[in-house]
Design a protein around this motif. Structure first.
Motif, PDB file in Angstrom:
ATOM      1  N   ARG A  75      -2.691   2.273   0.361  1.00  0.00           N
ATOM      2  CA  ARG A  75      -1.338   2.004   0.867  1.00  0.00           C
ATOM      3  C   ARG A  75      -0.325   2.072  -0.280  1.00  0.00           C
ATOM      4  O   ARG A  75       0.761   2.635  -0.136  1.00  0.00           O
ATOM      5  N   ASN A  76      -0.672   1.490  -1.423  1.00  0.00           N
ATOM      6  CA  ASN A  76       0.220   1.519  -2.584  1.00  0.00           C
ATOM      7  C   ASN A  76       0.448   2.946  -3.081  1.00  0.00           C
ATOM      8  O   ASN A  76       1.561   3.303  -3.465  1.00  0.00           O
ATOM      9  N   LYS A  77      -0.609   3.750  -3.069  1.00  0.00           N
ATOM     10  CA  LYS A  77      -0.492   5.154  -3.479  1.00  0.00           C
ATOM     11  C   LYS A  77       0.463   5.892  -2.542  1.00  0.00           C
ATOM     12  O   LYS A  77       1.331   6.653  -2.984  1.00  0.00           O
ATOM     13  N   LEU A  78       0.316   5.664  -1.242  1.00  0.00           N
ATOM     14  CA  LEU A  78       1.211   6.285  -0.265  1.00  0.00           C
ATOM     15  C   LEU A  78       2.652   5.831  -0.499  1.00  0.00           C
ATOM     16  O   LEU A  78       3.577   6.650  -0.491  1.00  0.00           O
ATOM     17  N   ASP A  79       2.851   4.540  -0.721  1.00  0.00           N
ATOM     18  CA  ASP A  79       4.196   4.022  -0.979  1.00  0.00           C
ATOM     19  C   ASP A  79       4.809   4.654  -2.226  1.00  0.00           C
ATOM     20  O   ASP A  79       5.997   4.985  -2.241  1.00  0.00           O
ATOM     21  N   ASP A  80       3.990   4.845  -3.278  1.00  0.00           N
ATOM     22  CA  ASP A  80       4.474   5.490  -4.504  1.00  0.00           C
ATOM     23  C   ASP A  80       4.921   6.923  -4.230  1.00  0.00           C
ATOM     24  O   ASP A  80       5.961   7.365  -4.724  1.00  0.00           O
ATOM     25  N   ILE A  81       4.135   7.644  -3.436  1.00  0.00           N
ATOM     26  CA  ILE A  81       4.479   9.034  -3.117  1.00  0.00           C
ATOM     27  C   ILE A  81       5.735   9.085  -2.260  1.00  0.00           C
ATOM     28  O   ILE A  81       6.618   9.923  -2.481  1.00  0.00           O
ATOM     29  N   ILE A  82       5.854   8.182  -1.300  1.00  0.00           N
ATOM     30  CA  ILE A  82       7.058   8.122  -0.457  1.00  0.00           C
ATOM     31  C   ILE A  82       8.283   7.869  -1.324  1.00  0.00           C
ATOM     32  O   ILE A  82       9.321   8.527  -1.162  1.00  0.00           O
TER      33      ILE A  82
END
Length: 94
Positions: A75-82
């Motif tokens: 989830r954190n990785k996705l948030d970083d990419i977003i």
């Protein structure tokens, strides 16, 4: 193996832009100064993450299982990419 499209200048590390496109069929050449598409401006690792997200129908739980990571890590990785894509998009609109 096909060569990878560079997205950063090897000298100063600034973003590269597309200045010429050509048609292999009729040899037409189009010149100008165009920015790279948004998804090409992120790293290959980030592109692969997005592809995996797509292939798991957006299931972070499934991705976490496949990657051997915890749900919060994915989830954190996705948030970083977003956040990165939002920033790039904002800079493109200036």
């Amino acid at each position: 193996m096909q060569p990878k499209l560079p997205i950063q200048c090897p000298s100063c590390e600034n973003a590269l832009s597309v200045t010429q496109l050509s048609c292999e069929n009729c040899a037409t050449i189009v010149s100008g100064n165009y920015s790279l598409p948004l998804l090409l401006q992120i790293s290959e690792e980030e592109q692969n993450f997005i592809l995996q997200f797509f292939m798991t129908s957006g299931s972070l739980k499934e991705m976490a299982s496949q990657m051997g990571n915890s749900y919060p890590t994915v989830r954190n990785k996705l948030d970083d990419i977003i956040q990165k894509i939002s920033s790039l998009k904002q800079n493109q609109n200036r």
